[in-house]
Design an enzyme around this catalytic site. Sequence first.
Site, PDB file in Angstrom:
ATOM      1  N   ARG A 196       2.186   3.163   6.781  1.00 55.16           N
ATOM      2  CA  ARG A 196       1.415   1.982   7.535  1.00 55.16           C
ATOM      3  C   ARG A 196       1.645   0.620   6.955  1.00 55.16           C
ATOM      4  O   ARG A 196       2.027   0.807   5.331  1.00 55.16           O
ATOM      5  CB  ARG A 196      -0.122   2.497   7.534  1.00 55.16           C
TER       6      ARG A 196
ATOM      7  N   THR B 287      -1.539  -5.424   7.455  1.00 58.59           N
ATOM      8  CA  THR B 287      -1.726  -5.135   8.778  1.00 58.59           C
ATOM      9  C   THR B 287      -2.459  -4.350   9.072  1.00 58.59           C
ATOM     10  O   THR B 287      -3.394  -4.116  10.030  1.00 58.59           O
ATOM     11  CB  THR B 287      -0.814  -5.405  10.295  1.00 58.59           C
TER      12      THR B 287
ATOM     13  N   ASP C  67      -6.442   8.392  -1.825  1.00 66.32           N
ATOM     14  CA  ASP C  67      -4.754   8.984  -1.368  1.00 66.32           C
ATOM     15  C   ASP C  67      -4.234   9.525  -0.955  1.00 66.32           C
ATOM     16  O   ASP C  67      -4.234  10.438  -2.398  1.00 66.32           O
ATOM     17  CB  ASP C  67      -4.316   7.662  -2.094  1.00 66.32           C
TER      18      ASP C  67
ATOM     19  N   ASP D  50      -0.512  10.579  -2.511  1.00 64.81           N
ATOM     20  CA  ASP D  50      -0.702  10.552  -3.547  1.00 64.81           C
ATOM     21  C   ASP D  50      -1.199  11.034  -4.564  1.00 64.81           C
ATOM     22  O   ASP D  50      -0.153  12.053  -5.629  1.00 64.81           O
ATOM     23  CB  ASP D  50      -1.066   8.789  -4.282  1.00 64.81           C
TER      24      ASP D  50
END
Length: 214
Positions: free
Chosen positions: A109, A113, A205, A208
């Site tokens: 991603r 945006t 995340d 991660d």
Amino acid sequence: MSSSSSMVRVLTHPLVRHKLAFLRQRDTPIAVFRASVRELSLLLAYETLEDLPLMHAKVLLPDGTQAAVERMDEAQICFVPILRAGCGLLDGMLDLVPSASVGHVGMQRDHVTLEAEEYYFKVPDHIHQKCCIVLDPMLATGNSADAAITRLKQAGAKNIIFACLIAAPEGVALLQKIHPDVRIITCSLDEKLNEKGYIVPGLGDAGDRFFGTN
Ligand code: URA
């Protein structure tokens, strides 16, 4: 084990809540994080495959007589993790369905945006005959899930389920609008997205934390 509306199922089992707490906790060690993801993916697989049709078969019992049984056609199932975080859910799914095939969709991603860009796509032949279980731990904006599902449909997939650990209402709404045929199974429906597109409360995340890259 779950509470359900027609196309969105949120698992409510205490084990799911309990395991999710380890994932949300900031200082959970990576080994515990990974083990909890694996355990949750087993519970998620159990619910996700609930409506899968069974085949009639016969087995020979120890006393030599035959009995009618039902079997799952594992080859009918294709798990499709969205790279890379979706891979975290794969091992648990394959523990339960070891003969399933696996496709991969690489989506990253754009952090500005929040749009999804495809960088990899490989699925088995005859995808139109399979039940595709798309895997991503987090259904956030829904952009990656939408892009992956759209791509799978372009490749011929007709029967698609989306399975995740945590969903945001925004992501669920997007998928339901664009892909009303796709069932969503999630361990939790959280409150909202923040301005960076992360789920609140979420778990940070997922990629991660699972891969130890933060
Ligand atoms: N991806 C993540 O890993 N976490 C979020 O909260 C949203 C997207």
